[in-house]
Motif scaffolding. Structure first.
Motif, PDB file in Angstrom:
ATOM      1  N   GLY A  97       3.483 -13.087   8.897  1.00  0.00           N
ATOM      2  CA  GLY A  97       4.404 -13.389   7.812  1.00  0.00           C
ATOM      3  C   GLY A  97       3.705 -13.466   6.470  1.00  0.00           C
ATOM      4  O   GLY A  97       4.269 -13.923   5.496  1.00  0.00           O
ATOM      5  N   SER A  98       2.441 -12.996   6.411  1.00  0.00           N
ATOM      6  CA  SER A  98       1.691 -13.025   5.154  1.00  0.00           C
ATOM      7  C   SER A  98       1.857 -11.701   4.419  1.00  0.00           C
ATOM      8  O   SER A  98       1.986 -10.639   5.034  1.00  0.00           O
ATOM      9  CB  SER A  98       0.195 -13.226   5.420  1.00  0.00           C
ATOM     10  OG  SER A  98      -0.011 -14.235   6.368  1.00  0.00           O
ATOM     11  N   CYS A  99       1.810 -11.781   3.109  1.00  0.00           N
ATOM     12  CA  CYS A  99       1.945 -10.573   2.296  1.00  0.00           C
ATOM     13  C   CYS A  99       0.577 -10.112   1.823  1.00  0.00           C
ATOM     14  O   CYS A  99      -0.261 -10.909   1.429  1.00  0.00           O
ATOM     15  CB  CYS A  99       2.805 -10.854   1.074  1.00  0.00           C
ATOM     16  SG  CYS A  99       4.474 -11.356   1.519  1.00  0.00           S
ATOM     17  N   CYS A 100       0.370  -8.816   1.857  1.00  0.00           N
ATOM     18  CA  CYS A 100      -0.896  -8.321   1.354  1.00  0.00           C
ATOM     19  C   CYS A 100      -0.683  -7.059   0.530  1.00  0.00           C
ATOM     20  O   CYS A 100       0.426  -6.561   0.406  1.00  0.00           O
ATOM     21  CB  CYS A 100      -1.888  -8.094   2.488  1.00  0.00           C
ATOM     22  SG  CYS A 100      -1.227  -7.127   3.818  1.00  0.00           S
ATOM     23  N   LEU A 101      -1.768  -6.610  -0.039  1.00  0.00           N
ATOM     24  CA  LEU A 101      -1.748  -5.424  -0.895  1.00  0.00           C
ATOM     25  C   LEU A 101      -2.634  -4.386  -0.225  1.00  0.00           C
ATOM     26  O   LEU A 101      -3.840  -4.581  -0.101  1.00  0.00           O
ATOM     27  CB  LEU A 101      -2.313  -5.784  -2.275  1.00  0.00           C
ATOM     28  CG  LEU A 101      -2.478  -4.643  -3.274  1.00  0.00           C
ATOM     29  CD1 LEU A 101      -1.127  -4.059  -3.645  1.00  0.00           C
ATOM     30  CD2 LEU A 101      -3.204  -5.127  -4.519  1.00  0.00           C
ATOM     31  N   GLN A 102      -2.020  -3.306   0.244  1.00  0.00           N
ATOM     32  CA  GLN A 102      -2.791  -2.298   0.955  1.00  0.00           C
ATOM     33  C   GLN A 102      -2.751  -0.980   0.206  1.00  0.00           C
ATOM     34  O   GLN A 102      -1.737  -0.632  -0.391  1.00  0.00           O
ATOM     35  CB  GLN A 102      -2.235  -2.104   2.370  1.00  0.00           C
ATOM     36  CG  GLN A 102      -2.452  -3.342   3.221  1.00  0.00           C
ATOM     37  CD  GLN A 102      -1.686  -3.323   4.527  1.00  0.00           C
ATOM     38  OE1 GLN A 102      -0.785  -2.528   4.712  1.00  0.00           O
ATOM     39  NE2 GLN A 102      -2.054  -4.227   5.414  1.00  0.00           N
ATOM     40  N   ILE A 103      -3.871  -0.264   0.272  1.00  0.00           N
ATOM     41  CA  ILE A 103      -3.975   1.012  -0.426  1.00  0.00           C
ATOM     42  C   ILE A 103      -4.376   2.073   0.590  1.00  0.00           C
ATOM     43  O   ILE A 103      -5.295   1.860   1.377  1.00  0.00           O
ATOM     44  CB  ILE A 103      -5.070   0.974  -1.511  1.00  0.00           C
ATOM     45  CG1 ILE A 103      -5.049  -0.341  -2.276  1.00  0.00           C
ATOM     46  CG2 ILE A 103      -4.947   2.161  -2.446  1.00  0.00           C
ATOM     47  CD1 ILE A 103      -3.960  -0.478  -3.249  1.00  0.00           C
ATOM     48  N   THR A 104      -3.695   3.201   0.567  1.00  0.00           N
ATOM     49  CA  THR A 104      -4.033   4.299   1.475  1.00  0.00           C
ATOM     50  C   THR A 104      -4.408   5.526   0.658  1.00  0.00           C
ATOM     51  O   THR A 104      -3.723   5.866  -0.305  1.00  0.00           O
ATOM     52  CB  THR A 104      -2.846   4.628   2.394  1.00  0.00           C
ATOM     53  OG1 THR A 104      -2.512   3.457   3.125  1.00  0.00           O
ATOM     54  CG2 THR A 104      -3.222   5.733   3.389  1.00  0.00           C
ATOM     55  N   PHE A 105      -5.523   6.166   1.041  1.00  0.00           N
ATOM     56  CA  PHE A 105      -5.993   7.358   0.334  1.00  0.00           C
ATOM     57  C   PHE A 105      -5.977   8.565   1.241  1.00  0.00           C
ATOM     58  O   PHE A 105      -6.349   8.464   2.405  1.00  0.00           O
ATOM     59  CB  PHE A 105      -7.458   7.195  -0.094  1.00  0.00           C
ATOM     60  CG  PHE A 105      -7.690   5.996  -0.925  1.00  0.00           C
ATOM     61  CD1 PHE A 105      -7.468   6.046  -2.283  1.00  0.00           C
ATOM     62  CD2 PHE A 105      -8.121   4.826  -0.351  1.00  0.00           C
ATOM     63  CE1 PHE A 105      -7.672   4.937  -3.057  1.00  0.00           C
ATOM     64  CE2 PHE A 105      -8.329   3.699  -1.129  1.00  0.00           C
ATOM     65  CZ  PHE A 105      -8.101   3.755  -2.487  1.00  0.00           C
ATOM     66  N   GLN A 106      -5.611   9.693   0.688  1.00  0.00           N
ATOM     67  CA  GLN A 106      -5.789  10.933   1.430  1.00  0.00           C
ATOM     68  C   GLN A 106      -7.126  11.536   1.033  1.00  0.00           C
ATOM     69  O   GLN A 106      -7.435  11.674  -0.148  1.00  0.00           O
ATOM     70  CB  GLN A 106      -4.662  11.907   1.099  1.00  0.00           C
ATOM     71  CG  GLN A 106      -4.857  13.270   1.724  1.00  0.00           C
ATOM     72  CD  GLN A 106      -3.611  14.129   1.581  1.00  0.00           C
ATOM     73  OE1 GLN A 106      -2.672  14.025   2.346  1.00  0.00           O
ATOM     74  NE2 GLN A 106      -3.605  14.972   0.576  1.00  0.00           N
ATOM     75  N   ALA A 107      -7.901  11.919   2.032  1.00  0.00           N
ATOM     76  CA  ALA A 107      -9.211  12.518   1.774  1.00  0.00           C
ATOM     77  C   ALA A 107      -9.078  14.034   1.758  1.00  0.00           C
ATOM     78  O   ALA A 107      -8.091  14.588   2.228  1.00  0.00           O
ATOM     79  CB  ALA A 107     -10.196  12.095   2.855  1.00  0.00           C
ATOM     80  N   LYS A 108     -10.091  14.719   1.229  1.00  0.00           N
ATOM     81  CA  LYS A 108      -9.979  16.178   1.147  1.00  0.00           C
ATOM     82  C   LYS A 108     -10.113  16.803   2.525  1.00  0.00           C
ATOM     83  O   LYS A 108      -9.589  17.879   2.779  1.00  0.00           O
ATOM     84  CB  LYS A 108     -11.014  16.747   0.178  1.00  0.00           C
ATOM     85  CG  LYS A 108     -12.409  16.907   0.743  1.00  0.00           C
ATOM     86  CD  LYS A 108     -13.240  17.834  -0.143  1.00  0.00           C
ATOM     87  CE  LYS A 108     -14.665  17.910   0.394  1.00  0.00           C
ATOM     88  NZ  LYS A 108     -15.498  18.858  -0.319  1.00  0.00           N
TER      89      LYS A 108
END
Lengths: 324, 661
Positions: free
Chosen positions: B267-278
């Motif tokens: 139930g915790s909120c977080c900040l996630q980042i996803t990257f596409q690699a070449k």
């Protein structure tokens, strides 16, 4: 004798690339990456006589003739093997920006030739036939946000007496700049340069400059220290004229004579190419006085990934013998 | 968290019986994906951020704030908003508009907690610097849309956890606790998203474990905190479920706040980042190089100082989530001798990374975890299938876990054009980085997800941290940076990041020299795509000499005292920016973001955790006894909302955000 100094690709060059924010000398990148490249070549065992497992000794750097190369009257420091450079992907993947620094007290009449030389070195280094953007930096010019603000209402070119006051500070007049610009427009017309740009131009200078150009500058580069205080009039004017205001972090006087002398000299931090200025030590260094002519910086960025793949500098100096 | 197809979920003993079956099919699917996509090349940098919200509901008359459990209604409203759909937004699990050329509206997703909402940009960001400037307005747009589809008394707040989750009367509507799925004495089953996947996940974790999950957070000891502290909210006299014995068997530890359900973590909120690699190689490199940054960014974004109505002695959410989904049995935990289970497992399925996966010549054997648990049979199958040792080891490590939620319908036939069985294991391994193969039937490439950061109160901060991470990845690739330290040190750093005010008081293991050694022949390839080592074959010194303990300030801003010290992540990013054509306006905005992070690291600005503690301490209702009551919580959440709206311009939250103009 002409000296061609090069850094090779500094992106993989390590600490020399990174300046501490506390050290505010922005020409450090050029000088330290030149020094690092010299040192790497001085110490690298050549392929023929490599010492197995041996660390090349710090005490006996190789004589400069072994790691530089001379073609006619040009000395390459270090020797450049253009066949080993180049980019890893297709040309269309890259955005190639080149910045040419004209140096103070060098006659502007030489620039036509300098442009060709500088661009040619970059094209050979990157194995490409054209560049996307060439920004030229005229000597001694620096952007002054406060000046801009004080007479911000007046963007119309004023009387010529302004130019004379500028010439005292070492900044050349618009006419000279335009003469230089003509030679760049020619390179543009030949398809070697796609876009042209200037650096540190305020509104007034732009307003005087633009009407006289055939190929308009599409970029005006401002030092990053000032980027948050760029006066509104310039922002509006640039927008109106379709000129991108970009940031940079270069020193206008990117390679002072003393710095170059120290870099090439015999001292502890020098490359041992120049002999002692007093001529007392009978080493095999070159005799004479060095005069930096121009510096060019190139950057190749993979466009849709935002990765800087290649970045480096060439600097050219004249060595006048017998003046020592 | 996407929703899998509806089906008939197996209860735990049944799911356990088919675990090997699911794993082996998952591995076949992985191999099929890997074979198809390993040669995928030249994908652009695309990236996305995920922002999670708590939906709170104010009762202004009684000065009480509760969690709203109306997630389903809010999502339904979002999914049927014609205007939003027309702009390309919506709820992908239900209905969304088509992608547009220009601006595309954001999309919303359900989350585990029924009081949560997740929002992402409607289409991924690129590296164009204009895109970087769009992030913050887009985040604000998301929040505005979310708010527009809520009741007037509700608000989407970005606190990591609701301060009084698990206390009496903390939700609206209210439900009785002690439900069949969670069997929690603090939260009702209705706290979780009712989609069958979520209650099954919670119930099967509990079943597999043989008791309820057990989350004990050390309480913050204040002047008047009763000592020894015995969590006064624990009921030792419940007798509905066998699990009610847990507390009588010592589940609630002295001097700790005790919690007993998945909702306290997930139930915790977080900040996630996803990257596409070449390509896969770049993805593997980013996975490795971002990994050591995880604990640093966790400490820097610390925002979780309160649980279940008490100030606690830790600042971040991480270990609580880890324990909230810890399905390990007593044998796996090492509490009983191994008889039925296959191995001892040192970590929960939610934990810091345990593997490095890049085929980078700079990855020394010494960096790997010597005690890594892997499934040897699975590794052999992957090797036989052609996968290299490092990647096979990574997946053979993830696949030591059992699948938790298995649908009977999916076991009939192995479909190699699907990834469901693979994803079943992959997406229930919650490590601080995730390496994601391309989804089948799409043009998406290999991706890496950066998961440790805590959500920040304002969109300004969330944008700042998102953009910062993007810029770091570009600096890593441009300068060919090397942040390798032994992976077990990264895990230690993760623990250190929990310590109260770790950002200012602690030191973290970090590599001293991030630069590749200069090699004069590397000009041609720049080390990006070439397998050629940029490191000359000089003998390497002891691994221990490569890193040292550094403060967060040193890691972020550089070791300025010593010549040749670590240059700092911000100077590296600035140097990268100096090499790029960045326009004046963008550079100015990016400077604001970097300045926020610089000052968080050097202590001039506070983390949210510190600010929240300070708020509680200065609240007239606080009795210096660690208890955060309803009225403090009401004022705190109201203050957080005000800060979200004003971003410190009215002075509130200035200690966190700095003076804003």
């Amino acid at each position: 004798m002409k000296l061609v100094l090069s850094t090779s690709n500094i992106m993989s060059g390590g600490p020399s690339v990174i300046r501490h924010p506390t050290v505010e000398k922005s020409n450090t990148e050029l000088t330290s990456s030149l020094r690092a490249n010299f040192t790497a070549h001085q110490r690298s065992p050549s392929s023929e006589n490599s010492i197995p497992n041996g660390t090349p000794t710090r005490l006996n750097p190789k004589p400069f003739r072994s790691w530089t190369s001379q073609h006619e009257s040009t000395l390459y420091i270090p020797a450049i093997d253009f066949s080993s450079s180049g980019l890893s992907e297709e040309r269309s993947q890259y955005d190639i920006t080149v910045k040419l620094f004209y140096l103070p007290n060098i006659p502007s009449s030489r620039r036509c030739l300098q442009n060709r030389e500088a661009i040619d070195l970059v094209l050979r280094e990157l194995h490409v036939s054209s560049i996307d953007l060439l920004i030229v930096s005229f000597p001694s010019i620096s952007f002054d946000a406060d000046d801009e603000d004080s007479d911000s209402d007046d963007v119309v070119p004023r009387a010529a007496n302004e130019a004379s006051s500028e010439s005292k500070s070492g900044v050349e007049d618009i006419d000279t700049m335009i003469q230089t610009w003509r030679t760049l427009e020619k390179l543009h017309d030949e398809g070697i340069i796609d876009r042209l740009g200037v650096a540190e131009f305020g509104t007034q200078r732009l307003a005087k400059f633009l009407p006289q150009t055939h190929v308009r500058p599409s970029v005006d580069q401002i030092n990053v220290r000032d980027c948050c205080v760029v006066p509104k009039p310039l922002i509006l004017y640039a927008k109106q004229e379709g000129i991108e205001l970009l940031t940079h972090n270069d020193c206008t006087n990117v390679l002072p004579r003393g710095t170059l002398r120290e870099l090439l000299g015999p001292g502890e931090k020098g490359a041992g190419i120049l002999a002692c200025p007093d001529g007392l030590s009978p080493q095999d260094g070159l005799q004479g006085d060095v005069e930096p002519q121009w510096v060019v910086k190139y950057t190749a960025v993979i466009k849709d990934r935002g990765v800087v793949e290649s970045k480096g500098y060439f600097a050219v100096a004249e060595l006048r013998e017998g003046l020592c | 968290m996407g929703l899998l197809a509806i089906g008939t979920p197996l209860d735990w003993p049944e799911a356990k019986k088919v675990a090997s079956h699911v794993r082996s099919w998952g591995i076949e699917q992985l191999l099929a994906i890997w074979r198809r996509a390993k040669g995928k090349e030249r994908d652009a940098l695309l990236w996305g951020d995920e922002v999670e919200y708590l939906v709170v509901c104010y009762d202004d008359e009684d000065r009480v704030v509760r969690l709203s459990l109306r997630q389903a209604d809010i999502l339904a409203a979002l999914a049927s908003d014609e205007k939003l759909l027309h702009q390309g937004g919506g709820v992908p699990d239900v209905q969304r508009g088509t992608l547009r050329e220009g601006e595309t509206a954001p999309v919303f997703h359900p989350e585990f907690g029924r009081f949560m909402l997740e929002a992402t940009p409607g289409k991924p960001w690129g590296i164009g610097f204009k895109d970087l400037l769009d992030v913050e307005p887009n985040m604000k747009w998301r929040r505005a849309i979310a708010k527009d589809h809520m009741a007037s008394t509700e608000y989407p707040i970005t606190l990591t956890t609701f301060p009084r989750l698990g206390t009496k009367d903390c939700t609206t509507p209210q439900y009785p606790v002690s439900g069949e799925k969670l069997r929690s004495q603090f939260v009702p089953d209705e706290i979780a998203n009712p989609h069958i996947r979520f209650p099954t996940l919670a119930a099967n974790i509990r079943s597999r474990r043989g008791r309820k999950v057990e989350i004990n957070v050390p309480v913050f000891k204040d002047e008047n905190t009763p000592w020894p502290f015995k969590d006064p909210t624990v009921n030792y006299d419940l007798h509905h479920w066998p699990e009610d014995d847990d507390v009588r068997n010592g589940a609630a530890k002295q001097n700790h706040v005790y919690m007993d359900a998945m909702a306290f973590g997930m139930g915790s909120c977080c900040l996630q980042i996803t990257f596409q690699a070449k390509n896969i190689a770049e993805g593997r490199k980013m996975y490795d190089q971002l990994s050591p940054l995880g604990p640093i960014l966790l400490a820097l974004t610390a925002a979780t100082p309160i649980y279940k109505g008490f100030l606690v002695d830790t600042d971040v959410r991480w270990n609580q989530i880890s324990r909230a989904v810890d399905d390990r049995t007593p044998e796996e935990l090492g509490e009983k001798p191994l008889q039925h289970d296959r191995w001892r497992l040192p970590k929960s399925r939610y934990a810091s990374n345990s593997t490095y996966i890049s085929q980078d010549p700079r990855l020394r054997k010494e960096y790997l975890d010597p005690n890594l648990v892997i499934d040897e049979d699975i590794k052999k199958r992957l090797l036989d299938g052609g996968m290299d040792d490092l990647l096979a080891t990574h997946f053979a490590h993830l696949f030591i876990r059992d699948p938790i939620v298995v649908f009977a319908e999916d076991l009939k036939e192995l479909d190699l054009d699907k990834a469901d069985h693979f994803e079943n294991l992959q997406s229930t391994n919650w490590q601080h980085m995730r390496f994601k193969p391309p989804p089948i039937g799409s043009d998406i490439g290999w991706r890496v997800e950066f998961r440790p950061m805590e959500i920040q109160i304002t969109d300004y901060e969330n944008a700042a941290f998102s953009v910062f991470i993007v810029l770091i990845t570009r600096a890593i690739l441009s300068f060919d940076l090397n942040f390798y330290i032994p992976i077990t040190r990264v895990s230690e750093n993760m623990e250190i990041a929990h310590i109260r005010d770790a950002v200012s008081s602690q030191k973290f293991y970090f590599r001293k020299d991030p630069f590749p050694s200069r090699s004069i022949k590397s000009t041609s390839t720049s080390g990006l795509s070439s397998p050629v080592a940029s490191r000359p074959p000089t003998p390497l010194g002891p691994v221990e000499d490569e890193y040292e303990l550094m403060t967060i300030n040193e890691v972020i801003n550089g070791q300025t005292d010593s010549e040749g010290g670590f240059p700092g992540l911000i100077p590296l990013v600035e140097n990268y920016l100096n090499s790029m054509n960045v326009d004046v306006e963008t550079r100015c905005e990016l400077a604001r973001y970097l300045d926020l992070i610089r000052k968080r690291a050097d202590g001039r600005l506070w983390t949210a955790a510190k600010w929240i503690r300070n708020f509680v301490h200065n609240h007239p209702g606080y009795k210096k006894d660690s208890a955060v009551d309803e009225s403090i919580t009401y004022d705190l959440v109201k203050a957080a909302e005000t800060i979200t709206r004003n971003e410190g311009r009215d002075g509130l939250g200035e200690e966190m955000l700095g003076k804003r103009v």
